[in-house]
Design a protein around this motif. Structure first.
Motif, PDB file in Angstrom:
ATOM      1  N   ASP A  83       1.030  -1.387   0.210  1.00  0.00           N
ATOM      2  CA  ASP A  83       0.028   0.158   0.286  1.00  0.00           C
ATOM      3  C   ASP A  83       0.414   1.099   0.060  1.00  0.00           C
ATOM      4  N   LEU A  84       1.863   1.668   0.800  1.00  0.00           N
ATOM      5  CA  LEU A  84       2.885   2.487   0.784  1.00  0.00           C
ATOM      6  C   LEU A  84       3.712   2.548  -1.066  1.00  0.00           C
ATOM      7  N   GLY A  85       3.963   1.644  -1.232  1.00  0.00           N
ATOM      8  CA  GLY A  85       4.222   1.448  -2.301  1.00  0.00           C
ATOM      9  C   GLY A  85       2.999   2.063  -3.673  1.00  0.00           C
ATOM     10  N   ARG A  86       2.062   1.765  -3.499  1.00  0.00           N
ATOM     11  CA  ARG A  86       0.630   2.218  -4.263  1.00  0.00           C
ATOM     12  C   ARG A  86       0.684   3.470  -4.132  1.00  0.00           C
ATOM     13  N   GLN A  87       0.623   4.123  -2.884  1.00  0.00           N
ATOM     14  CA  GLN A  87       0.482   5.125  -2.933  1.00  0.00           C
ATOM     15  C   GLN A  87       2.055   6.439  -3.360  1.00  0.00           C
ATOM     16  N   ALA A  88       2.996   6.224  -3.120  1.00  0.00           N
ATOM     17  CA  ALA A  88       4.394   6.376  -3.227  1.00  0.00           C
ATOM     18  C   ALA A  88       4.739   6.758  -5.490  1.00  0.00           C
ATOM     19  N   LYS A  89       4.172   5.608  -5.719  1.00  0.00           N
ATOM     20  CA  LYS A  89       4.011   5.506  -7.144  1.00  0.00           C
ATOM     21  C   LYS A  89       2.867   6.262  -7.973  1.00  0.00           C
ATOM     22  N   ALA A  90       1.770   6.843  -7.510  1.00  0.00           N
ATOM     23  CA  ALA A  90       1.083   7.469  -7.919  1.00  0.00           C
ATOM     24  C   ALA A  90       1.707   8.888  -7.410  1.00  0.00           C
ATOM     25  N   ALA A  91       2.340   9.249  -6.259  1.00  0.00           N
ATOM     26  CA  ALA A  91       2.681  10.450  -6.065  1.00  0.00           C
ATOM     27  C   ALA A  91       3.984  11.043  -6.991  1.00  0.00           C
ATOM     28  N   ALA A  92       4.166   9.901  -7.203  1.00  0.00           N
ATOM     29  CA  ALA A  92       5.824   9.696  -8.122  1.00  0.00           C
ATOM     30  C   ALA A  92       5.322  10.523  -8.955  1.00  0.00           C
ATOM     31  N   ARG A  93       3.884  10.276  -9.977  1.00  0.00           N
ATOM     32  CA  ARG A  93       4.123  10.883 -11.070  1.00  0.00           C
ATOM     33  C   ARG A  93       3.698  12.224 -10.885  1.00  0.00           C
ATOM     34  N   VAL A  94       2.153  12.818  -9.873  1.00  0.00           N
ATOM     35  CA  VAL A  94       2.628  13.978  -9.250  1.00  0.00           C
ATOM     36  C   VAL A  94       3.551  14.652  -9.565  1.00  0.00           C
ATOM     37  N   VAL A  95       4.792  14.078  -9.227  1.00  0.00           N
ATOM     38  CA  VAL A  95       5.818  15.335  -8.611  1.00  0.00           C
ATOM     39  C   VAL A  95       6.425  15.188  -9.459  1.00  0.00           C
ATOM     40  N   ARG A  96       6.520  14.584 -10.745  1.00  0.00           N
ATOM     41  CA  ARG A  96       7.468  14.157 -12.144  1.00  0.00           C
ATOM     42  C   ARG A  96       7.048  15.696 -12.374  1.00  0.00           C
ATOM     43  N   LEU A  97       5.561  16.064 -12.645  1.00  0.00           N
ATOM     44  CA  LEU A  97       5.080  16.870 -13.591  1.00  0.00           C
ATOM     45  C   LEU A  97       5.252  18.544 -13.125  1.00  0.00           C
ATOM     46  N   LEU A  98       5.474  18.504 -11.688  1.00  0.00           N
ATOM     47  CA  LEU A  98       5.468  20.184 -10.991  1.00  0.00           C
ATOM     48  C   LEU A  98       6.314  21.022 -11.344  1.00  0.00           C
ATOM     49  N   SER A  99       5.990  21.869 -11.743  1.00  0.00           N
ATOM     50  CA  SER A  99       7.736  22.823 -12.368  1.00  0.00           C
ATOM     51  C   SER A  99       8.092  23.053 -11.000  1.00  0.00           C
TER      52      SER A  99
END
Length: 415
Positions: free
Chosen positions: A6-22
């Motif tokens: 569950d930690l991994g799933r949440q981290a993966k989803a967060a990583a997709r957001v962070v990589r696109l941030l300015s």
């Protein structure tokens, strides 16, 4: 789904957001974390005191307790580090190189985040902030697994980090802490290939070797620091003396502290008695070869195991060498490839040393204590890599990125 999954799933989803941030959004998040750390300083120090008390009851050494200790000054140091990292250029989507091939395709190599970075570390709660900041700035999410001796401190720090992220565009799940320090969960974490892209162990030799043996996630090997100082016959006495004391005494518990001292035979008689007396006065145990024991009555005879050991404590292994070649051979045999230094006024010998010693950081007339990402201008470090693949030496922002090739055409097809 298990707790770790569950930690991994949440981290993966967060990583997709962070990589696109300015860059600005990530920098704002780092500033929000800095503010939250200061706001929650009282809670963090109280949690740290609980860890320290548990450590004293469990017999942690003075050096390990020092690594574990937080103070207002150290928390301010974390805040300063966050702001230094925020001030650095954003490494993401930087174009390393670009060219046009014979088919008219424009090919670019661009920096991208690694994705989800896992950190397994011991004792030092400041790593929690350093790792979080560097990973976020480089566009990654991070899952932290600290040692049980720092669990209370790490929980308080991550609570502050996530409180700061809640006021930013970065999801709070971009930084997560494994709060169960069991070995079974640690092993599951090391094999979470579906969600974790890279694993970085940071700690003593036992931890690093355990991760290398058990992990199926790609590992960057860091940090065992059996660091050497070689005092050449052409050394400046005062420089050698100061570099030795700084390397051994400033913070004995860290990976860039000195563990081995080599002294040319021609220099040893005038250098060792005074230098070792200062170390002994500071509480350092001297382990040496037979020649050292003759010169330093308080010394005890060293074994090969002593010369190979990262003490992280008030102990040092000393050897008198006949010449440069013997010193280099000793370093090649016992160094862990972290940081090794020579003190000499002879330019030719210094240049040979820089070429002959195959460590991540090689010094001439300077302390190994400078092996540090912040000192190198990286704003901090995730660890000091002693391997040669992908990253080597202090791991700053660029070490937390990979790259991809971007190919732009105008309808070309391959013949």
């Amino acid at each position: 789904m298990t707790y770790i999954e569950d930690l991994g799933r949440q981290a993966k989803a967060a990583a997709r957001v962070v990589r696109l941030l300015s860059a600005q959004a990530k920098n704002d998040a780092l500033e929000a974390i800095a503010v939250a750390l200061l706001e929650q300083q009282t809670e963090i120090l109280a949690a740290n005191e609980r860890d320290l008390e548990n450590g004293r009851q469990n017999g942690l050494t003075t050096a390990l307790l020092e690594r574990l200790t937080l103070t207002e000054a150290r928390i301010q140091g974390m805040v300063d580090g966050l702001r230094q990292i925020a001030a650095l250029p954003d490494p993401i989507l930087k174009t390393d190189s670009q060219w046009v091939n014979k088919d008219g395709l424009r090919i670019s190599r661009r920096r991208v985040p690694l994705g989800v970075v896992g950190i397994i570390y011991e004792s030092r709660p400041n790593v929690t902030v350093d790792a979080s900041a560097l990973c976020l700035k480089a566009g990654n999410a991070v899952i932290l697994r600290g040692g049980k001796e720092a669990l209370e401190s790490n929980q308080a720090i991550v609570a502050a980090v996530q409180a700061g992220l809640a006021k930013s565009k970065v999801p709070s799940t971009a930084v997560q802490l494994i709060t169960d320090p069991s070995r079974e969960l640690a092993t599951e974490f090391m094999q979470l290939n579906q969600y974790v892209d890279c694993l970085v162990p940071r700690g003593g030799a036992g931890l690093i070797q355990a991760v290398l043996r058990q992990a199926t996630v790609p590992v960057i090997e860091t940090g065992v620091g059996n660091c050497h100082l070689y005092v050449h016959t052409e050394a400046d006495f005062e420089q050698a003396y100061n570099i030795l004391l700084n390397g051994k005494l400033q913070r004995p518990s860290v990976c860039n502290a000195l563990e081995n001292l080599l002294v040319d035979a021609e220099f040893a008689e005038k250098f060792l008695p005074e230098a070792t007396a200062a170390l002994i006065d500071a509480g350092v145990e001297i382990l040496g070869d037979e020649k050292v024991v003759e010169l330093v009555p308080q010394a005890t005879l060293a074994t090969d195991e002593d010369y190979a050991t990262e003490f992280l404590d008030y102990r040092i292994a000393v050897k008198i060498v006949d010449n440069y070649e013997e010193a280099v051979a000793h370093i090649e045999r016992f160094s862990t490839g972290h940081s090794d230094a020579i003190v000499t006024k002879d330019y030719s010998t210094a240049q040979h040393f820089l070429n002959d010693i195959d460590s991540a950081c090689v010094y001439v007339n300077a302390s190994t204590r400078f092996s540090d990402g912040e000192v190198f201008g990286f704003g901090g470090e995730l660890g000091i890599s002693t391997q040669k693949l992908h990253a080597r030496g202090p791991m700053g922002l660029e070490a937390l990125t990979s790259y991809k090739y971007v190919i732009e055409g105008d309808g070309q097809v391959r013949a």
